[in-house]
Motif scaffolding. Structure first.
Motif, mmCIF file in Angstrom:
data_model
loop_
_atom_site.group_PDB
_atom_site.id
_atom_site.type_symbol
_atom_site.label_atom_id
_atom_site.label_comp_id
_atom_site.label_asym_id
_atom_site.label_seq_id
_atom_site.Cartn_x
_atom_site.Cartn_y
_atom_site.Cartn_z
ATOM 1 N N SER A 103 34.416 42.119 44.123
ATOM 2 C CA SER A 103 33.360 41.614 43.244
ATOM 3 C C SER A 103 33.953 40.975 41.989
ATOM 4 C CB SER A 103 32.389 42.739 42.877
ATOM 5 O OG SER A 103 33.005 43.623 41.968
ATOM 6 N N HIS B 167 42.553 50.779 42.820
ATOM 7 C CA HIS B 167 41.278 50.454 43.472
ATOM 8 C C HIS B 167 40.418 49.586 42.564
ATOM 9 C CE1 HIS B 167 39.607 53.591 40.791
ATOM 10 N NE2 HIS B 167 40.783 54.179 41.001
ATOM 11 N N LYS C 110 30.808 51.269 41.028
ATOM 12 C CA LYS C 110 31.363 52.311 41.897
ATOM 13 C C LYS C 110 32.722 52.761 41.359
ATOM 14 C CE LYS C 110 31.036 50.672 46.151
ATOM 15 N NZ LYS C 110 30.765 50.449 47.569
ATOM 16 N N GLU D 127 36.097 50.967 44.676
ATOM 17 C CA GLU D 127 35.596 49.850 45.465
ATOM 18 C C GLU D 127 36.761 48.965 45.886
ATOM 19 O OE1 GLU D 127 32.622 48.573 42.386
ATOM 20 O OE2 GLU D 127 33.862 46.786 42.098
ATOM 21 N N SER D 128 36.460 47.930 46.633
ATOM 22 C CA SER D 128 37.478 47.000 47.083
ATOM 23 C C SER D 128 38.046 46.240 45.867
ATOM 24 C CB SER D 128 36.814 46.048 48.061
ATOM 25 O OG SER D 128 37.720 45.150 48.565
#
Ligand code: MF3
Ligand code: CO
Ligand code: CO
Length: 269
Positions: A4, A175, A180, A183-184
């Motif tokens: 994101s 990460h 969150k 997350e990616s």
């Protein structure tokens, strides 16, 4: 997996959460002494987060798939414990090294940072491991800019740590972070430069290398959380939350007590 890109408003929130996480480490620093339990440090941090900051301690009851809920508000990893140590009743003693990992949630956004602490006077070997690990994190951070790739971060950390004959933990990584906790993308602390996802302005992720004095192998304790070195050698870790900017990077988890990038010693102010 898509990574994101945070909006301006989200970045403002991430700055606030990042600073607050770092300020918990500033707050707890004077309490890290021989004779204190890690459970006491947890309780002090918990109360500070809830009552003084109005933040939520993200670890408390955190339960990713395959894990039971984490029972405390901070992670405390002592000596050969690598990460995710659960605060408990054991007393800290002179010569221990300790990682305290803080993740707060403020306005729905996470800030995640950890530092190493010395209890009393460390051995020369412990001090060296802690300092090289701090420098290794910064070698990774210094790679961050738009167009650089995730492998550049991992490679810089790995080359540096291995040049000192230390080993890099493979099972846990940095990460993506935002609304969150995790997350990616996954930010590996080893790898090959010029490989992996390209970084873009507005990405936010952690860099948090775990480096062992001995071999890289890890073991999970029966508590289901605490990770230790299999050979019981000392392990160190530092963590920052990073924003990719148009120019390069911004470290979001900075506060008055953060050591500067060139030394784990606090700069004179
Ligand atoms: N703060 C750790 C990290 O850097 C994660 C801890 S998960 C917990 O990613 F549940 F143990 F708190
Ligand atoms: Co993290
Ligand atoms: Co953390």
């Amino acid at each position: 997996m898509t990574i994101s890109i945070k909006s301006k408003a989200e970045i403002t929130n991430m700055r606030v959460a990042g600073r607050l996480a770092s300020e918990v480490l500033d707050f707890i620093t004077p309490y890290v002494k021989a004779g204190v339990t890690t459970e006491k440090l947890d309780q002090l941090c918990h109360d500070y987060m809830i009552e003084q900051q109005g933040t939520i301690p993200a670890p408390l009851n955190y339960a990713p798939p395959g894990y039971k809920p984490f029972p405390k508000s901070i992670c405390t990893s002592v000596n050969h414990q690598i990460c995710h140590g659960i605060p408990g009743q054991k007393l800290l003693k002179n010569g221990d090294i300790l990682n305290i990992d803080i993740t707060v949630i403020k306005n729905g956004f996470h800030g995640d940072t950890s530092r190493m602490f010395f209890v009393g006077k460390p051995s020369i070997a412990a001090k060296r491991l802690v300092e090289i690990t701090h420098q290794a994190m910064w070698k990774g951070i210094n790679q961050v800019k738009p167009g650089a790739r995730l492998g550049d971060i991992g490679s810089a950390i790995q080359v540096f740590a291995e040049s000192h004959n230390y080993s890099i933990v493979r099972e846990f990584c940095g990460h993506g972070i935002g609304k969150k906790f995790h997350e990616s993308p996954q930010v590996l602390h080893y790898g090959t430069s010029n490989t992996g996802e390209k970084l873009k302005a507005g990405m936010t992720f952690t860099i948090e290398p775990m480096i062992n004095l001995g071999k890289k192998d890890v073991k999970e304790m029966p508590d289901g959380w605490t990770i230790v070195t299999k050979d019981r050698s000392l392990s160190a870790q530092w963590e920052h939350t990073i924003l990719v900017t148009e120019e390069s990077y911004e470290v979001l988890t900075i506060s008055d007590g953060s050591p500067d990038k060139f030394s784990t010693k606090k700069a004179d102010k």
